[in-house]
Write an enzyme that holds these catalytic residues in place. Structure first.
Site, mmCIF file in Angstrom:
data_model
loop_
_atom_site.group_PDB
_atom_site.id
_atom_site.type_symbol
_atom_site.label_atom_id
_atom_site.label_comp_id
_atom_site.label_asym_id
_atom_site.label_seq_id
_atom_site.Cartn_x
_atom_site.Cartn_y
_atom_site.Cartn_z
ATOM 1 N N GLY A 1 -13.946 -5.162 2.820
ATOM 2 C CA GLY A 1 -15.012 -4.677 1.939
ATOM 3 C C GLY A 1 -16.392 -4.805 2.545
ATOM 4 O O GLY A 1 -17.370 -5.027 1.825
ATOM 5 N N TYR B 1 0.854 -1.198 0.000
ATOM 6 C CA TYR B 1 0.000 0.000 0.000
ATOM 7 C C TYR B 1 0.884 1.240 0.000
ATOM 8 O O TYR B 1 1.674 1.466 0.925
ATOM 9 C CB TYR B 1 -0.942 0.051 1.228
ATOM 10 C CG TYR B 1 -1.942 -1.086 1.335
ATOM 11 C CD1 TYR B 1 -2.247 -1.905 0.258
ATOM 12 C CD2 TYR B 1 -2.603 -1.333 2.531
ATOM 13 C CE1 TYR B 1 -3.164 -2.949 0.371
ATOM 14 C CE2 TYR B 1 -3.525 -2.372 2.653
ATOM 15 C CZ TYR B 1 -3.787 -3.170 1.568
ATOM 16 O OH TYR B 1 -4.690 -4.198 1.697
ATOM 17 N N LEU C 1 -23.039 -0.171 0.721
ATOM 18 C CA LEU C 1 -23.866 -0.563 1.862
ATOM 19 C C LEU C 1 -23.759 0.491 2.965
ATOM 20 O O LEU C 1 -23.423 0.203 4.112
ATOM 21 C CB LEU C 1 -23.453 -1.964 2.342
ATOM 22 C CG LEU C 1 -23.683 -3.053 1.291
ATOM 23 C CD1 LEU C 1 -23.037 -4.373 1.691
ATOM 24 C CD2 LEU C 1 -25.178 -3.264 1.031
ATOM 25 N N THR C 2 -23.994 1.745 2.560
ATOM 26 C CA THR C 2 -24.006 2.855 3.520
ATOM 27 C C THR C 2 -25.178 3.771 3.136
ATOM 28 O O THR C 2 -25.863 3.525 2.138
ATOM 29 C CB THR C 2 -22.708 3.713 3.452
ATOM 30 O OG1 THR C 2 -22.664 4.377 2.180
ATOM 31 C CG2 THR C 2 -21.461 2.891 3.635
#
Ligand SMILES: NC(=O)c1ccc[n+]([C@@H]2O[C@H](COP(=O)([O-])OP(=O)(O)OC[C@H]3O[C@@H](n4cnc5c(N)ncnc54)[C@H](OP(=O)(O)O)[C@@H]3O)[C@@H](O)[C@H]2O)c1
Length: 304
Positions: free
Chosen positions: A197, A50, A204-205
């Site tokens: 995820g 990352y 899903l908010t």
């Protein structure tokens, strides 16, 4: 916040912070990490790849002041070998893993890693060599526990049978319910799922329609864009709080170790934790009704 215990005794918080989307601006990233600590999160997920190691450095620096607390747990990952030109290639060799761990320890400012995970892999890897690298790191006291991040059932099953993995990270949420294919086997090996995820990039908010349009315009898996929109509308009839619903779904999985939620601001994280608490108010009947309104997805590749 509830803690879940890995085979080695390491305790991880029921919700962990996915650090991938923290960005490279230290002060901004630190506010999100501080907000996570304030809300009882003690498990932090990063990876060497990352932001080419910068994410590990940021996580290590921000958590440094808590080093006297023995409840803070950091998990990182290995396998994507960074070349000098900035590109990566897959390298699950023992030589690479045993050298890369030193870079991760340096980036994080640690002498020992809590959880070291293989960042993917295929069934054609030198599986036993890779497993032996992780076993040796454990024996040498360099890592306390190891796991794998994978969505390939054939690879997952090999590690369950032939290694001492303690965690399996996979994308897992009410829509991407493919891990239901393997979750019983995972549980039978006393391995804990790290569900990444969980809010499906914001789908899903409360921001669902924006995420749908911006991030799922091509549809996903067995869903067209339109079907996904209809499914979201349908589960909202059962429960309007989609985040609480997906958290309730994940909490109902016996093998759950931690819900690894990502956030690009402290406000998002606060909202997610509020909804984690709200998940307690969702009934099993609502969960069942919502689950019946989504497709039963299955892994179709890398099964054999
Ligand atoms: N192979 C692997 O091992 C692997 C792969 C992927 C991820 N991971 C790990 O898993 C973690 C979580 O994955 P993820 O980031 O894909 O999962 P996620 O938690 O489902 O999505 C995070 C994104 O969703 C949006 N979001 C989160 N909370 C929100 C809210 N309350 N309202 C609106 N939008 C919200 C944000 O998007 P915006 O930034 O657009 O606002 C945020 O960046 C990562 O940070 C990483 O640590 C591991």
């Amino acid at each position: 916040m509830q803690k879940n215990i890995l085979k080695s005794g390491i305790e991880i918080s029921d919700v962990g912070l996915g650090c991938m989307s923290l960005g490279t601006e230290y002060d901004k990233a630190e506010t999100i990490i501080e907000s996570a600590i304030d809300q009882g999160i003690t498990y932090f997920d990063t990876a060497d790849v990352y932001d080419k190691g910068i994410n590990e450095e940021i996580v290590g620096k921000a958590l440094k002041k808590y080093q006297n607390r023995d409840d803070i747990v950091i998990g990182t990952k290995v396998g994507n070998h960074l070349k000098d030109d900035g590109s990566t290639f897959w390298d699950p060799s023992k030589k690479y893993i045993k050298s890369a761990v030193k870079d991760s320890l340096k980036n994080l400012g640690l002498d020992e890693l809590d959880l070291y995970q293989l960042h993917g892999g295929t069934i054609d890897d030198p599986l036993d060599e890779t497993i032996s690298a992780f076993d040796e790191l454990k024996q040498e006291g360099i890592v306390r526990a190891y796991g794998i991040s994978s969505i390939r059932p054939n690879v997952i099953r090999y590690y369950l049978e032939h290694s001492q993995i303690e965690t399996l990270m996979s994308q897992f949420n009410l829509i991407d319910n493919r891990p239901e294919d393997i979750v019983d086997e995972v549980n039978a090996h006393n391995v804990k799922m790290l569900a990444r995820g969980p809010v499906f990039k914001g789908l899903l908010t409360a921001n669902s329609s924006k995420a749908l349009d911006n991030k799922f315009s091509e549809g996903i898996f067995d869903y067209t864009y339109q079907e996904l929109g209809e499914t979201i509308a349908s589960i909202k009839e059962v429960e309007n709080n989609l985040t609480a619903l997906t958290f309730k779904y994940l909490k109902s999985q016996e093998a759950l170790g931690s819900i690894i939620v990502g956030a690009s601001s402290p406000a998002q994280l606060e909202e997610n934790i509020k909804n984690y608490e709200a998940a307690q108010n969702i009934s099993n009947e609502q969960l069942k009704a919502a689950r019946e309104r989504v497709k039963n997805l299955q892994y179709t590749q890398h099964v054999k």
